[in-house]
Design an enzyme around this catalytic site. Structure first.
Site, short mmCIF file in Angstrom:
data_model
loop_
_atom_site.label_atom_id
_atom_site.label_comp_id
_atom_site.label_asym_id
_atom_site.label_seq_id
_atom_site.Cartn_x
_atom_site.Cartn_y
_atom_site.Cartn_z
N GLU A 142 0.85 -1.05 -0.01
CA GLU A 142 -0.32 0.24 -0.11
C GLU A 142 0.48 0.49 -0.09
OE1 GLU A 142 -2.81 -0.59 2.92
OE2 GLU A 142 -4.37 -1.95 2.44
N GLU A 298 -5.84 -8.79 -0.50
CA GLU A 298 -6.58 -8.95 0.24
C GLU A 298 -8.52 -7.85 0.74
OE1 GLU A 298 -5.15 -5.68 3.47
OE2 GLU A 298 -2.88 -6.44 2.68
C1 GLA Z 1 -3.98 -3.11 5.09
C2 GLA Z 1 -2.14 -3.41 4.66
C3 GLA Z 1 -2.20 -4.83 5.62
C4 GLA Z 1 -2.92 -4.56 7.45
C5 GLA Z 1 -4.81 -4.61 6.97
C6 GLA Z 1 -5.26 -4.07 8.07
O1 GLA Z 1 -4.81 -2.99 4.03
O2 GLA Z 1 -2.03 -3.95 3.81
O3 GLA Z 1 -0.86 -5.28 6.12
O4 GLA Z 1 -2.40 -3.80 7.98
O5 GLA Z 1 -4.42 -3.13 6.12
O6 GLA Z 1 -4.85 -3.42 8.73
#
Ligand code: GLA
Ligand code: ZN
Length: 660
Positions: A142, A298
Site C-alpha cells: 500500500e 486483501e
Molecule cells: C492494510 C494492509 C495490511 C493490514 C490491513 C489491516 O490494508 O495492507 O497490511 O495492515 O490493512 O490493517
C-alpha cells in the site's frame, strides 16, 4: 482461480504450520501471500540472510498444493537499519522527521534506503526464482498509506530540484509556469526552490502540483527499482502491488499500474459501512488503473479493528463481497488474514480464524465459496467486463483539487461517484479511464470536473465528438492549465466552443444551500431535483438548454446544455446536483446513446457481466436482507447450482447467481 489468504507463519509456533496448511486446503484455498512484513526475519542482521524458516513454511503449504505470492518486505524496515541510518526516516510536511516504530515510515527517495531495498529484494529473488511453489510477487505494501505519499527530507528536496530541471529546462520557464512574480518568488538558482511545507498559507499552486507529481513519480520509481530486479531474476513470476481505494488520491495510479502485470487491491467493506455502490465503484476504479482484470489481495474476512473494533461481517457478507469483486473483474480473492494475531498493532484486525485458531462461521463461509470456485472458477478467470460507458478520472485534476478543492465540500472521487451510482443503479457497466485511452470503444464518455485540461486532452475529446461520440462535461472543466494556473479565456476554456457554451458566473454555495433545477421536459418526480455545492450560470453560444435554475439571482438561467458538434454531442452540466437529478440526466443519456441496462432489477440487486469471447456470464447479486424477485430475459442456467431459471425468479438474501 486462485483463492487464498494472507498468512504470517512467523506469528505462530512452527508446530501449528501443518495444521494451518491442512485447514486451508480443507477450505479450498490454493494460495497464500507470505513475508511482506518479515524483513528482520529474513535479514536478521546486515547481509546475513535466513530463508530456512520461510522455506519450511512453504514446504508445508506445498504439501497441500498451496501456491505462494511473496511480498517484498520494504514497507517495514528492520530496527537495525534505521538505527544505523536515521536519515532514511521520512519527514512530514510540517518539517518533523517521523520516528521508528510503525510502518511506512521511510523515505523512498533516500539512496541509502534504496540500497538496502535492492539488497533484500535481490536476495529474496535469487533464493526463490526457481521455487516450484512461488508464482509471483507483491511489491511493498500500500504505497502512500498512512500519509506517506510525500516526504519532505533533504534527499527529496534535492531530487525535486533535479526533477524540475528536467521538466522545465530553465529557471525562466519555471518562473513563467508558476507565476513567481507573485509575492516576489522569482528563482535565480535551482537551490532556491523550496518544498511546499505546510504553513498558515498555501504554497504556490504550480509548485504544489509539481511536488505531488514528483512524489508520485518517486513512489513509482521505488516500485520500478524492485520490478526491475524481479523481472531480471524471476522472469516467470508475475509482479503486482496492493492498491487502495475509498477515495485515496495521493499517487497517480495509472503510472503505478503501468509497470505491473496486474493491479491488486485491499477491500475492507466494513470500513465504509459496506455500501454496495461504493464497493462497486472501488472495484471499477481498480479495474480502470490498468484497464484490465485485477486481484483482491486483501479481502475482509473478519471485523476490522485497531484500537476499536468494527462490526462483524454478517453471515453471507464475506462470500457476497468476494463474488461482487469477481463480478467486477477480480481473477483471484485472497483474504486478510488467515488467523487473527495475538500481538502487535493489529491484534483486533480479525481474519478467517479468530485468535484461538478454531474454525467457526467465517471459516465455513470461506470454505463454501472455496468449494464452489473449485468447480466453476476456471470458467470465470480471464473473462472481461465490456463497458460502453466511460468515466474519465484524471490524476492531475485529482491532485489540483487536493490542493484547492474550490468548495469545502467538494471531493473529486465523490463527485465522479455521483455519476457512477446513477449508472450502477441501472445495471449499466462503466469503465474508469484516463483521457488518453482509446475512446472509440465507448458510446458515452463522461468527463466530470476535468479541472486541469491540457490541449491534448481537449483535442482528443473534440475528435471523439466530431466522429459521433457523446461527451458530458461539468463544473470547473478547463479552469486550470497543466501548470495549475487559471485559464484566461472564458470557461470551459479549451472546450467552450465544443460545448457551445460559456460560463458567465460561478457560485460556490454554502453547506446547506440548494437551488431547484427545472428540466426542459417536466416530469412528475416524487423527489425535488436540486443543485448544491456549485452552480455555474451558463451562456449558450449555440447550445440548447436542457435545464434551468429555479432559484437564486440566476433563477431562469441555463444550468445544463447540449451542443451538436460534428457528428456527436457535448453535454455541459453547470451544477453539482442531487441523486434524483443525476438519475434524470442519466436516463436521457442512455436513451440518446442507445446504451442498454444489463437487466432491470429491484433496488439492492446488482447485475454485472463478464465476457469470455461471445459467452456472457451474468452476475446477479442480492445485497439486501430479503428475497428479491428478478425477471429474466429468457432461460438461463446458474453456474453455482446448475438450476435453470426463467421468467420471474427469486434470489434469496445475500445470494448470487452466475447465469449463462
Ligand atoms: C492494510 C494492509 C495490511 C493490514 C490491513 C489491516 O490494508 O495492507 O497490511 O495492515 O490493512 O490493517
Ligand atoms: Zn524524503
Amino acid at each position: 482461480m486462485y483463492y487464498g489468504a494472507d498468512y504470517y507463519p512467523e506469528h505462530w509456533p512452527e508446530e501449528r504450520w501443518p495444521t494451518d496448511a491442512e485447514m486451508m486446503a480443507e477450505a479450498g484455498l490454493n494460495l497464500v501471500r507470505l513475508a511482506e512484513f518479515a524483513w528482520t526475519r529474513l535479514e536478521p542482521e546486515p547481509e546475513r540472510f535466513d530463508f530456512a524458516w520461510l522455506d519450511r513454511a512453504i514446504e508445508h503449504l506445498a504439501a497441500r498444493g498451496i501456491r505462494v505470492v511473496l511480498g517484498t518486505p520494504t514497507a517495514a524496515p528492520p530496527a537495525w537499519l534505521v538505527r544505523q541510518h536515521p536519515e532514511v526516516l521520512r519527514v512530514r510536511a510540517d518539517g518533523r522527521r517521523v520516528h521508528y516504530g510503525h510502518r511506512r515510515n521511510v523515505c523512498l527517495v533516500s539512496p541509502v534506503y534504496r540500497h538496502y531495498t535492492t539488497r533484500i529484494v535481490r536476495a529474496m529473488a535469487a533464493h526463490y526464482r526457481d521455487h516450484p511453489s512461488v508464482i509471483g510477487w507483491q511489491i511493498d505494501n500500500e504505497f502512500g498509506c498512512h500519509d506517506s505519499a510525500r516526504c519532505y527530507c533533504e534527499a527529496c528536496q534535492e531530487a525535486f530540484r533535479e526533477w524540475l530541471a528536467a521538466r522545465y529546462g530553465s529557471l525562466d520557464a519555471l518562473n513563467r509556469a508558476w507565476g513567481t512574480d507573485f509575492w516576489s518568488h522569482t528563482y535565480r538558482a535551482w537551490e532556491e526552490i523550496p518544498l511546499p511545507y505546510a504553513d498558515a498559507l498555501p504554497a504556490n499552486p504550480g509548485l504544489a502540483l509539481d511536488y505531488r507529481r514528483f512524489a508520485s513519480d518517486a513512489n513509482v520509481a521505488f516500485q520500478r527499482l524492485q520490478v526491475d530486479i524481479l523481472r531480471e531474476l524471476c522472469p516467470s513470476h508475475f509482479v503486482t502491488h496492493n492498491f487502495m481505494a475509498n477515495g485515496f488520491q495521493e499517487l497517480n495510479y495509472y503510472d503505478l499500474a503501468r509497470d505491473l502485470d496486474f493491479v491488486s487491491w485491499d477491500n475492507y467493506p466494513d470500513l465504509r459501512r459496506s455500501d454496495p455502490a461504493q464497493l462497486a465503484f472501488n472495484h471499477t476504479c481498480i479495474r480502470g488503473w490498468k484497464g484490465a482484470n485485477f486481484w483482491v489481495m486483501e479481502e475482509e474476512s473478519g471485523a476490522p479493528g485497531t484500537t476499536v473494533i468494527s462490526p462483524n461481517p454478517r453471515p453471507g457478507d464475506i462470500r457476497l463481497w468476494s463474488y461482487q469483486a469477481i463480478a467486477h473483474g477480480a481473477d483471484a480473492i485472497v483474504y486478510f488474514r488467515w488467523r487473527t494475531c495475538t500481538f502487535g498493532a493489529e491484534q483486533y484486525w480479525h481474519g478467517i480464524l479468530d485468535h484461538d485458531g478454531r474454525p467457526r462461521r467465517r471459516y465455513y463461509e470461506v470454505q463454501r465459496m472455496g468449494r464452489e470456485l473449485q468447480r466453476i472458477g476456471g470458467q470465470i478467470v480471464g473473462s472481461e467486463v465490456n463497458a460502453q460507458v466511460a468515466l474519465i478520472f484524471d490524476w492531475d485534476t485529482a491532485f489540483a483539487f487536493q490542493i484547492q478543492p474550490n468548495n469545502a465540500s467538494f471531493d473529486y472521487f465523490e463527485h465522479l461517484k455521483r455519476y457512477f451510482v446513477a449508472f450502477y443503479r441501472r445495471n449499466v457497466p462503466v469503465d474508469i479511464i484516463p483521457w488518453s485511452a482509446d475512446l472509440r470503444r465507448y458510446r458515452l464518455v463522461l468527463a466530470p470536473a476535468l479541472y486541469v485540461l491540457s490541449p491534448e486532452a481537449a483535442a482528443r475529446l473534440r475528435a471523439y465528438v466530431e466522429k459521433g461520440g457523446t461527451v458530458l462535461f461539468d463544473v470547473r472543466t478547463g479552469a486550470k492549465d497543466v501548470y495549475n494556473r487559471v485559464a484566461e479565456g472564458p470557461l470551459p476554456g479549451l472546450v467552450a466552443d465544443l460545448c457551445g457554451v460559456t460560463v458567465d458566473e460561478y457560485d460556490s454555495l454554502g453547506p446547506d444551500v440548494t437551488v431547484p433545477l427545472v428540466f426542459d421536459a417536466p416530469i412528475v418526480s416524487p423527489q425535488k431535483l436540486l443543485a448544491h455545492t456549485w452552480c455555474e450560470v451558463l451562456a449558450p453560444q449555440g447550445a440548447k438548454v436542457l435545464v434551468r435554475y429555479g432559484g437564486q439571482y440566476y433563477c431562469g438561467q441555463p444550468a445544463v446544455t447540449v451542443n451538436c458538434y460534428g457528428k456527436g454531442r457535448a453535454v455541459y452540466v453547470g451544477a453539482i446536483a442531487n441523486a434524483p437529478a443525476y438519475d434524470r440526466l442519466v436516463d436521457e443519456l442512455l436513451s440518446s446513446t442507445g446504451v442498454q441496462p444489463l437487466l432491470d432489477t429491484p433496488p439492492g440487486v446488482e447485475v454485472t457481466a463478464r465476457w469470455q469471447g461471445q459467452k456472457r456470464l451474468l452476475f446477479v447479486l442480492n445485497h439486501t436482507g430479503t428475497p428479491q424477485s428478478v425477471s429474466l430475459p429468457g432461460e438461463l442456467q446458474d453456474l453455482l447450482t446448475g438450476q435453470r431459471l426463467s421468467g420471474t425468479a427469486v434470489l434469496p438474501p445475500k445470494e448470487v447467481w452466475i447465469l449463462v
